[in-house]
Design a protein around this motif. Sequence first.
Motif, PDB file in Angstrom:
ATOM      1  N   ALA A 189     -32.981 -26.038 -34.533  1.00  9.56           N
ATOM      2  CA  ALA A 189     -33.019 -25.761 -33.033  1.00  9.56           C
ATOM      3  C   ALA A 189     -34.262 -24.727 -32.688  1.00  9.56           C
ATOM      4  O   ALA A 189     -34.952 -25.393 -31.763  1.00  9.56           O
ATOM      5  CB  ALA A 189     -31.701 -24.997 -32.739  1.00  9.56           C
ATOM      6  N   SER A 231     -37.297 -25.892 -30.289  1.00 13.05           N
ATOM      7  CA  SER A 231     -37.482 -25.470 -28.861  1.00 13.05           C
ATOM      8  C   SER A 231     -38.505 -25.005 -28.873  1.00 13.05           C
ATOM      9  O   SER A 231     -39.568 -24.938 -27.993  1.00 13.05           O
ATOM     10  CB  SER A 231     -36.644 -24.362 -28.736  1.00 13.05           C
ATOM     11  N   THR A 232     -39.602 -24.208 -29.989  1.00 17.18           N
ATOM     12  CA  THR A 232     -40.947 -23.720 -30.256  1.00 17.18           C
ATOM     13  C   THR A 232     -41.491 -25.082 -29.610  1.00 17.18           C
ATOM     14  O   THR A 232     -43.030 -24.969 -29.244  1.00 17.18           O
ATOM     15  CB  THR A 232     -41.188 -23.257 -31.331  1.00 17.18           C
TER      16      THR A 232
END
Lengths: 170, 101
Positions: free
Chosen positions: A13, A17-18
């Motif tokens: 995750a 997300s980054t």
Amino acid sequence: MTAESLAFFFLAAFAVSTAILMVLQRNPVMSAICMIGTFFSLAGLYLLLHAQLLAVLQVVIYTGAIMVLVLFVIMLLNLGDEARLRERYDLAMGVGTVLAAGFVVELFFILFYSGDPALRASMDPRAAALGTVEGMGGALFGRFVLPFEMTSVLLLVAVVGAVVLAKRKG
Amino acid sequence: MEIPLSYYLLLGAILFAIGVVGTLTRRNAIVIFMCIELMLNSVNLSLIAFSAFLGEITGMVTVFFVMAVAAAEAAVGLAIVIALYRNKPTVNVDEINILKW
């Protein structure tokens, strides 16, 4: 939920997300910092796959060398004001995003509905000995010694090329 | 629950797709460069996953060489960006189109 799967989902995750933040950020310095987060979580995933040496190299080479070089160039060129750099929002962007999303959906169905038992097998018990310095060193200086030595030629060419390209004229 | 191979491959596919989207949509040459690095990394993840699940070291050795190539690419790519910036002070790839046609 074992600790291993918890670590996997957390790192996955964080990596996704980054990576999305990196693409969406307007400021290239913020993009680079998000990218460093992706590289760190990938190093964690390499550790889950018993690739200790590659996890260390990921941190040293990618976050330590490549991203520092990228940040150095961003700051050298003084790219702070992104207002001048108008991003394009047109048909090409929409088509590119749709194609990439289609690619992920396609791979999702291939991976989870193909019924190939290899995709659901557990990790090979020999994996624990593969990614150590001993395991990698044995392969690099045994079967793969010629490509390993060629890497040094490649890096030499890259160093000479970078110096020639970035050198001032005159 | 033990994480199966397909989860790692799907994560690699998602990261690769994010890199593709960034390469196709961003106009900043340095951000495009970082997206290419992201694509290289997602393939590295797939290679290491295959290597660990099949108990065969070739995938990990390939990742080692990919890292060496990525380092060389970073040095040469950023030198090209600097050389371009010296000719024309922009990193917008829409404005660097002198080789296009």
